[in-house]
Design a protein around this motif. Structure first.
Motif, short mmCIF file in Angstrom:
data_model
loop_
_atom_site.label_atom_id
_atom_site.label_comp_id
_atom_site.label_asym_id
_atom_site.label_seq_id
_atom_site.Cartn_x
_atom_site.Cartn_y
_atom_site.Cartn_z
N SER A 85 5.44 7.58 2.13
CA SER A 85 6.01 8.93 2.15
C SER A 85 6.82 9.20 0.89
CB SER A 85 6.90 9.09 3.40
OG SER A 85 7.53 10.35 3.41
N LEU A 86 7.62 8.23 0.47
CA LEU A 86 8.40 8.40 -0.76
C LEU A 86 7.49 8.52 -1.98
CD1 LEU A 86 11.28 5.83 -0.11
CD2 LEU A 86 11.41 8.32 0.04
N SER A 87 6.41 7.74 -1.98
CA SER A 87 5.47 7.82 -3.10
C SER A 87 4.81 9.19 -3.16
CB SER A 87 4.41 6.72 -2.95
OG SER A 87 3.45 6.82 -3.97
N ARG A 88 4.46 9.73 -1.99
CA ARG A 88 3.84 11.06 -1.97
C ARG A 88 4.82 12.13 -2.45
NH1 ARG A 88 1.33 13.03 3.60
NH2 ARG A 88 3.48 12.59 4.22
N GLN A 89 6.08 12.01 -2.02
CA GLN A 89 7.08 12.97 -2.49
C GLN A 89 7.29 12.85 -3.99
OE1 GLN A 89 10.65 12.40 -0.19
NE2 GLN A 89 9.63 12.75 1.76
N ALA A 114 4.89 -2.21 9.08
CA ALA A 114 4.14 -0.96 8.97
C ALA A 114 5.08 0.23 8.77
CB ALA A 114 3.29 -0.75 10.22
N THR A 115 6.23 0.19 9.43
CA THR A 115 7.20 1.28 9.27
C THR A 115 7.72 1.34 7.84
OG1 THR A 115 7.86 1.07 11.59
CG2 THR A 115 9.37 2.21 10.12
N PRO A 161 3.35 11.42 12.53
CA PRO A 161 3.77 12.83 12.46
C PRO A 161 2.80 13.65 11.63
CG PRO A 161 5.63 11.37 12.08
CD PRO A 161 4.41 10.51 12.09
N ASP A 162 2.59 14.90 12.04
CA ASP A 162 1.68 15.78 11.31
C ASP A 162 2.32 16.23 10.00
OD1 ASP A 162 3.61 17.54 12.12
OD2 ASP A 162 2.38 18.58 13.59
N GLU A 163 1.64 17.13 9.30
CA GLU A 163 2.12 17.57 7.99
C GLU A 163 3.50 18.21 8.08
OE1 GLU A 163 0.88 17.05 5.08
OE2 GLU A 163 -0.84 15.96 5.85
N ASN A 164 3.78 18.87 9.20
CA ASN A 164 5.09 19.49 9.37
C ASN A 164 6.14 18.51 9.87
OD1 ASN A 164 4.00 22.01 8.65
ND2 ASN A 164 3.32 22.39 10.75
N GLY A 165 5.70 17.32 10.27
CA GLY A 165 6.64 16.32 10.75
C GLY A 165 7.22 16.61 12.12
N ARG A 166 6.56 17.47 12.88
CA ARG A 166 7.11 17.89 14.17
C ARG A 166 6.49 17.15 15.35
NH1 ARG A 166 6.95 24.49 13.21
NH2 ARG A 166 8.41 24.54 11.43
N LEU A 182 0.85 -1.19 0.00
CA LEU A 182 0.00 0.00 0.00
C LEU A 182 0.88 1.24 0.00
CD1 LEU A 182 -2.65 -1.11 2.66
CD2 LEU A 182 -2.81 -1.27 0.18
N VAL A 183 0.64 2.15 -0.93
CA VAL A 183 1.45 3.36 -1.05
C VAL A 183 0.67 4.62 -0.70
CG1 VAL A 183 3.02 2.37 -2.75
CG2 VAL A 183 0.94 3.50 -3.52
N ASP A 184 -0.63 4.48 -0.50
CA ASP A 184 -1.44 5.62 -0.07
C ASP A 184 -1.48 5.64 1.46
OD1 ASP A 184 -4.54 6.59 0.66
OD2 ASP A 184 -3.50 7.82 -0.83
N ARG A 185 -1.05 6.74 2.05
CA ARG A 185 -0.90 6.79 3.51
C ARG A 185 -2.24 6.60 4.23
NH1 ARG A 185 2.10 11.20 7.45
NH2 ARG A 185 0.51 11.22 9.06
N SER A 186 -3.27 7.28 3.80
CA SER A 186 -4.57 7.17 4.49
C SER A 186 -5.11 5.75 4.38
CB SER A 186 -5.56 8.16 3.89
OG SER A 186 -5.73 7.94 2.50
N GLN A 187 -4.98 5.15 3.21
CA GLN A 187 -5.44 3.77 3.04
C GLN A 187 -4.61 2.81 3.88
OE1 GLN A 187 -5.29 2.43 -1.00
NE2 GLN A 187 -6.20 0.44 -0.56
N LEU A 188 -3.31 3.06 3.95
CA LEU A 188 -2.42 2.21 4.74
C LEU A 188 -2.76 2.29 6.22
CD1 LEU A 188 0.16 0.55 5.30
CD2 LEU A 188 1.45 2.69 5.15
N VAL A 189 -2.95 3.49 6.73
CA VAL A 189 -3.26 3.66 8.15
C VAL A 189 -4.60 3.02 8.49
CG1 VAL A 189 -3.76 5.37 9.93
CG2 VAL A 189 -1.86 5.73 8.37
#
Length: 339
Positions: A225-229, A217-218, A119-124, A91-98
């Protein structure tokens, strides 16, 4: 189930090796009698060595079958946990994966709650990602720092000694087990599991399986994340290509519009000197109307091409040989040459 599984499988493996071996040794003693004690002793040593090798091997092979026969439900959910990491990495879609991870853990383990923080959109900061909240619920920075110290799945009873703040979080959210998601010694998320609905405790084997699930999962989250980038990079590249094409089109349009206007301007410059020339006025009128009509048609073509993609595709499929298409191709060709 662990004790029963180990005991039964060991008993079966021992019986399968020692009973035939003992019978063979007894038959050998009856055959040689008191005349061959050395032979009997060597046979006994050989049986012992054979037992040391065969019993653990048979026990390992029988353990799965005993587990499946005596505890089919436990065997099924542990098998599904073992298969879950392989299903997640595709699975490469984050929402579907979660969503898949949360639903699978809740269904397989039959727990009361399953929450995933990423992590949120800012990764913080870590924020609740499953179940999807209406408003983001980030964890406090102090608690997030304490969670970073966890490297393996941990029970709620073990957290108190590690961090009182994390223990309070476990108690407040009803977590029985916490599963850190880590990559390259960096926290990439956290999964909290509530109590099982049948009130069974999480065993050491369960924690080992959950650790494997966390690893899968990690990896899947990193792939997502790489797919989204990559998709973002492709979008930027596509936008750059469109801007480049737009620049070429603008250059071609400027060329196509400038030529008629230059012709009209030339005739207008000569007009004061040849007002009495009827032939000149007639040619001037015809040429000016022709050039202005050319500009008007070009603008109309641009308005047509500026419609929706579907309409544009339908129009181009039915008018590929029309003057408009030929004019657009000429514009692209002239702009390419000018570039």
């Amino acid at each position: 189930d662990y004790v029963v599984r180990k005991a039964v499988s060991f008993s079966l493996a021992t019986s399968a090796v020692l009973i035939p071996g003992g019978m063979a040794l007894f038959a050998l003693c009856q055959e040689v009698g008191s005349e061959g004690p050395v032979i009997v002793a060597c046979a006994a040593v050989g049986l012992a060595l054979l037992s040391v090798v065969l019993i653990p091997t048979l026990q390992e092979a029988l353990e799965t079958r005993v587990h499946r026969a005596f505890f089919p439900q436990l065997y099924d959910y542990r098998r599904r946990l073992q298969e879950l990491p392989a299903a997640l990495v595709h699975l490469v879609d984050r929402s579907q994966l979660v969503r898949r991870l949360g639903e699978s853990l809740a269904a397989i383990l039959d727990v009361e709650t399953c929450e995933i923080f990423l992590p949120d959109e800012n990764g913080r900061r870590l924020a609740l990602a499953y179940p999807s909240p209406g408003v983001p619920e980030p964890l406090a920075e102090a608690i997030a720092r304490d969670l970073e110290q966890l490297a393996e799945p941990v029970l709620a009873s073990e957290v108190e000694a590690l961090s009182p703040a994390v223990a309070s979080l476990f108690h407040a959210r009803g977590w029985e087990v916490g599963i850190p998601l880590r990559v390259n010694d960096r926290q990439n998320g956290f999964v909290g599991l509530g109590q099982k609905k049948d009130f069974r405790i999480f065993s050491g084997e369960d924690l080992q399986l959950l650790s494997a699930v966390a690893g899968g999962a990690t990896v899947a989250l990193e792939n997502a994340s790489l797919s989204r980038q990559l998709r973002r990079s492709e979008a930027v590249l596509e936008r750059a290509n469109r801007l480049s094409s737009l620049g070429m089109l603008a250059a071609g349009l400027a060329h196509e519009i400038r030529n008629p206007l230059v012709a009209v301007k030339t005739f207008l410059d000569l007009l004061p000197q040849r007002l009495n020339d009827a032939q000149f006025l007639s040619e001037f009128r015809e040429l000016s109307l022709s050039e202005l009509r050319r500009v008007t048609d070009l603008i109309a073509d641009l308005l047509t091409l500026g419609k929706s993609r579907t309409a544009s595709d339908r129009w181009s499929s039915t008018h590929t040989g029309s003057p408009t298409c030929r004019r657009c191709r000429r514009i692209r060709t002239s702009s390419s040459r000018s570039c």
